[in-house]
Design a protein around this motif. Structure first.
Motif, PDB file in Angstrom:
ATOM      1  N   LEU A  81       0.569  -0.987   0.062  1.00 37.25           N
ATOM      2  CA  LEU A  81      -0.080   0.100  -0.038  1.00 37.25           C
ATOM      3  C   LEU A  81       0.682   1.534   0.204  1.00 37.25           C
ATOM      4  CD1 LEU A  81      -2.473  -0.946   2.825  1.00 37.25           C
ATOM      5  CD2 LEU A  81      -3.246  -0.577  -0.116  1.00 37.25           C
ATOM      6  N   ILE A  82       2.007   0.905   0.376  1.00 33.86           N
ATOM      7  CA  ILE A  82       3.163   2.000   0.457  1.00 33.86           C
ATOM      8  C   ILE A  82       3.372   2.447  -0.334  1.00 33.86           C
ATOM      9  CG2 ILE A  82       5.140   3.102   1.858  1.00 33.86           C
ATOM     10  CD1 ILE A  82       4.240   2.044   4.115  1.00 33.86           C
ATOM     11  N   ASP A  83       3.704   0.870  -1.516  1.00 34.35           N
ATOM     12  CA  ASP A  83       4.461   1.970  -2.352  1.00 34.35           C
ATOM     13  C   ASP A  83       3.665   1.889  -3.336  1.00 34.35           C
ATOM     14  OD1 ASP A  83       7.390   0.332  -4.105  1.00 34.35           O
ATOM     15  OD2 ASP A  83       5.852  -1.208  -4.949  1.00 34.35           O
ATOM     16  N   TYR A  84       2.427   1.191  -3.884  1.00 39.32           N
ATOM     17  CA  TYR A  84       1.913   2.440  -4.581  1.00 39.32           C
ATOM     18  C   TYR A  84       0.683   3.669  -4.172  1.00 39.32           C
ATOM     19  CZ  TYR A  84       1.451  -2.113  -7.014  1.00 39.32           C
ATOM     20  OH  TYR A  84       1.635  -3.161  -7.982  1.00 39.32           O
ATOM     21  N   GLY A  85       1.301   4.024  -3.467  1.00 41.04           N
ATOM     22  CA  GLY A  85       1.074   5.761  -2.947  1.00 41.04           C
ATOM     23  C   GLY A  85      -0.291   5.285  -2.349  1.00 41.04           C
ATOM     24  N   VAL A  86      -0.745   4.664  -1.498  1.00 40.79           N
ATOM     25  CA  VAL A  86      -2.444   4.935  -1.461  1.00 40.79           C
ATOM     26  C   VAL A  86      -2.123   4.682   0.277  1.00 40.79           C
ATOM     27  CG1 VAL A  86      -3.857   3.087  -0.122  1.00 40.79           C
ATOM     28  CG2 VAL A  86      -3.743   2.489  -2.193  1.00 40.79           C
TER      29      VAL A  86
END
Length: 131
Positions: A81-86
């Protein structure tokens, strides 16, 4: 629904003990220890019983390896989720809520594991009885 309620119970137990707001046992106990020692002790013992039930059931059902595995899965989910910017880790209060969520997932799965295993395999789990 039962699995959700077990997770919710774990989340409430953890959040009642400590969270980033003013409404938690730790901050209340620090402020009221000298004035309300018996009530503080009673509430602390009740929280302790809750932890005893959840942690004991989790250790019995999934063990230490299972706890690490579930925590790693939740950690990997947060990482995705952090990697996808969420999600972002810039907010310390959000980080604490994420930690409470992750721990509650581990405890909720630990308490519910025998039910999950029975539904997946069709086999009932029974406790071992010492003779």
């Amino acid at each position: 629904m039962g699995i959700f309620l077990r997770w919710l119970g774990a989340f409430v137990l953890l959040a009642a003990t400590y969270n980033p707001t003013e409404w938690n046992f730790i901050r209340w106990a620090e402020a009221n220890w000298s004035n309300q020692m018996p009530l503080t002790l009673l509430l602390g013992l009740l929280l302790g019983v809750g932890y005893l039930v959840y942690v004991g059931a989790t250790l019995r059902s999934i063990g230490a390896f299972g706890i690490v595995l579930v925590a790693a899965i939740v950690g990997a989910l947060v990482w995705v989720l952090i990697d996808y910017g969420v999600l972002t880790l810039q907010n310390p209060q959000l980080n604490l809520w994420l930690g409470l969520f992750a721990l509650s997932v581990v405890l909720g799965i630990g308490l519910s594991w025998s039910i999950i295993r029975q539904r997946l395999s069709g086999q009932a789990t029974v406790d071992e009885v010492e003779q």
